[in-house]
Write a protein that holds these residues in place. Structure first.
Motif, PDB file in Angstrom:
ATOM      1  N   UNK A 124      96.646  26.017  27.857  1.00  0.00           N
ATOM      2  CA  UNK A 124      96.537  27.254  27.092  1.00  0.00           C
ATOM      3  C   UNK A 124      95.204  27.283  26.359  1.00  0.00           C
ATOM      4  N   UNK A 125      94.487  28.383  26.504  1.00  0.00           N
ATOM      5  CA  UNK A 125      93.242  28.609  25.779  1.00  0.00           C
ATOM      6  C   UNK A 125      93.547  29.538  24.606  1.00  0.00           C
ATOM      7  N   UNK A 126      93.063  29.176  23.439  1.00  0.00           N
ATOM      8  CA  UNK A 126      93.254  30.008  22.262  1.00  0.00           C
ATOM      9  C   UNK A 126      91.980  30.017  21.439  1.00  0.00           C
ATOM     10  N   UNK A 127      91.927  30.942  20.503  1.00  0.00           N
ATOM     11  CA  UNK A 127      90.727  31.077  19.694  1.00  0.00           C
ATOM     12  C   UNK A 127      91.107  31.344  18.251  1.00  0.00           C
ATOM     13  N   UNK A 128      90.376  30.711  17.341  1.00  0.00           N
ATOM     14  CA  UNK A 128      90.508  30.961  15.907  1.00  0.00           C
ATOM     15  C   UNK A 128      89.192  31.595  15.458  1.00  0.00           C
ATOM     16  N   UNK A 129      89.185  32.907  15.346  1.00  0.00           N
ATOM     17  CA  UNK A 129      87.946  33.608  15.015  1.00  0.00           C
ATOM     18  C   UNK A 129      87.432  33.245  13.619  1.00  0.00           C
ATOM     19  N   UNK A 130      88.339  32.949  12.708  1.00  0.00           N
ATOM     20  CA  UNK A 130      87.914  32.593  11.345  1.00  0.00           C
ATOM     21  C   UNK A 130      87.114  31.294  11.343  1.00  0.00           C
ATOM     22  N   UNK A 131      87.433  30.403  12.293  1.00  0.00           N
ATOM     23  CA  UNK A 131      86.741  29.116  12.376  1.00  0.00           C
ATOM     24  C   UNK A 131      85.706  29.096  13.489  1.00  0.00           C
ATOM     25  N   UNK A 132      85.570  30.195  14.219  1.00  0.00           N
ATOM     26  CA  UNK A 132      84.651  30.239  15.375  1.00  0.00           C
ATOM     27  C   UNK A 132      84.923  29.068  16.318  1.00  0.00           C
ATOM     28  N   UNK A 133      86.188  28.810  16.565  1.00  0.00           N
ATOM     29  CA  UNK A 133      86.582  27.651  17.362  1.00  0.00           C
ATOM     30  C   UNK A 133      87.549  28.063  18.461  1.00  0.00           C
ATOM     31  N   UNK A 134      87.302  27.519  19.629  1.00  0.00           N
ATOM     32  CA  UNK A 134      88.154  27.741  20.791  1.00  0.00           C
ATOM     33  C   UNK A 134      88.861  26.428  21.118  1.00  0.00           C
ATOM     34  N   UNK A 135      90.103  26.548  21.561  1.00  0.00           N
ATOM     35  CA  UNK A 135      90.908  25.370  21.853  1.00  0.00           C
ATOM     36  C   UNK A 135      91.390  25.393  23.299  1.00  0.00           C
ATOM     37  N   UNK A 136      91.568  24.225  23.847  1.00  0.00           N
ATOM     38  CA  UNK A 136      92.218  24.070  25.144  1.00  0.00           C
ATOM     39  C   UNK A 136      93.366  23.090  24.941  1.00  0.00           C
ATOM     40  N   UNK A 137      94.571  23.619  24.931  1.00  0.00           N
ATOM     41  CA  UNK A 137      95.764  22.796  24.813  1.00  0.00           C
ATOM     42  C   UNK A 137      96.219  22.423  26.219  1.00  0.00           C
ATOM     43  N   UNK A 138      96.300  21.147  26.487  1.00  0.00           N
ATOM     44  CA  UNK A 138      96.644  20.657  27.822  1.00  0.00           C
ATOM     45  C   UNK A 138      97.973  19.903  27.742  1.00  0.00           C
ATOM     46  N   UNK A 139      98.964  20.412  28.420  1.00  0.00           N
ATOM     47  CA  UNK A 139     100.297  19.797  28.456  1.00  0.00           C
ATOM     48  C   UNK A 139     100.625  19.368  29.880  1.00  0.00           C
ATOM     49  N   UNK A 140     101.611  18.505  29.989  1.00  0.00           N
ATOM     50  CA  UNK A 140     102.075  18.027  31.302  1.00  0.00           C
ATOM     51  C   UNK A 140     100.904  17.557  32.152  1.00  0.00           C
ATOM     52  N   UNK A 141     100.060  16.750  31.558  1.00  0.00           N
ATOM     53  CA  UNK A 141      98.849  16.313  32.244  1.00  0.00           C
ATOM     54  C   UNK A 141      99.172  15.442  33.453  1.00  0.00           C
ATOM     55  N   UNK A 142      98.328  15.582  34.466  1.00  0.00           N
ATOM     56  CA  UNK A 142      98.473  14.844  35.710  1.00  0.00           C
ATOM     57  C   UNK A 142      97.210  14.018  35.944  1.00  0.00           C
ATOM     58  N   UNK A 143      97.306  12.960  36.735  1.00  0.00           N
ATOM     59  CA  UNK A 143      96.100  12.172  37.039  1.00  0.00           C
ATOM     60  C   UNK A 143      94.977  13.025  37.623  1.00  0.00           C
ATOM     61  N   UNK A 144      95.308  14.032  38.390  1.00  0.00           N
ATOM     62  CA  UNK A 144      94.261  14.879  38.977  1.00  0.00           C
ATOM     63  C   UNK A 144      93.578  15.778  37.952  1.00  0.00           C
TER      64      UNK A 144
END
Length: 119
Positions: free
Chosen positions: A69-89
């Motif tokens: 999931x990609x999200x953004x916090x405009x107040x902090x000028x920060x973008x996030x990438x939340x990575x779940x169920x990670x796989x070796x690939x």
């Protein structure tokens, strides 16, 4: 000019989660798209997620859809990438980027961060 500074990443077991952050600075960001790319061994950088600066529009590559999931916090000028169920690939160097091209926002780049997913 836009400066992007990434944080997060590291080593995680398969099935685990990680969150990457990308702090932007330097100019007005209205109209920009923020993207997350990754480069695995022997491949070019592939886009995996994009979000408009407003946060309204998002895109995900099929390989990560439903897990990342990609999200953004405009107040902090920060973008996030939340990575779940990670796989070796998913093991790769991950980059954030910014630009005016909604399909490939690659005018400005973060420094990259390694994500390694073990079996």
């Amino acid at each position: 000019q836009v400066q992007l500074v990434q944080s997060g990443g590291g080593l995680v077991q398969a099935g685990g989660s990680l969150r990457l952050s990308c702090a932007a600075s330097g100019r007005t960001f209205t109209g920009l798209y923020m993207g997350w790319f990754r480069r695995t061994a022997g491949r070019k950088r592939d886009v995996i997620g994009i979000i408009s600066w407003s946060g309204i529009n998002t895109y995900y590559a099929d390989s990560v859809k439903g897990r990342f999931t990609v999200s953004i916090d405009n107040a902090k000028n920060t973008v996030y990438l939340q990575m779940n169920s990670l796989k070796p690939e998913d093991t790769a160097v991950y980059y954030c980027a910014a630009g005016r091209n909604a399909a490939v926002p690659d005018d400005y780049w973060g420094q990259g961060t390694q994500v390694t997913v073990s079996d």
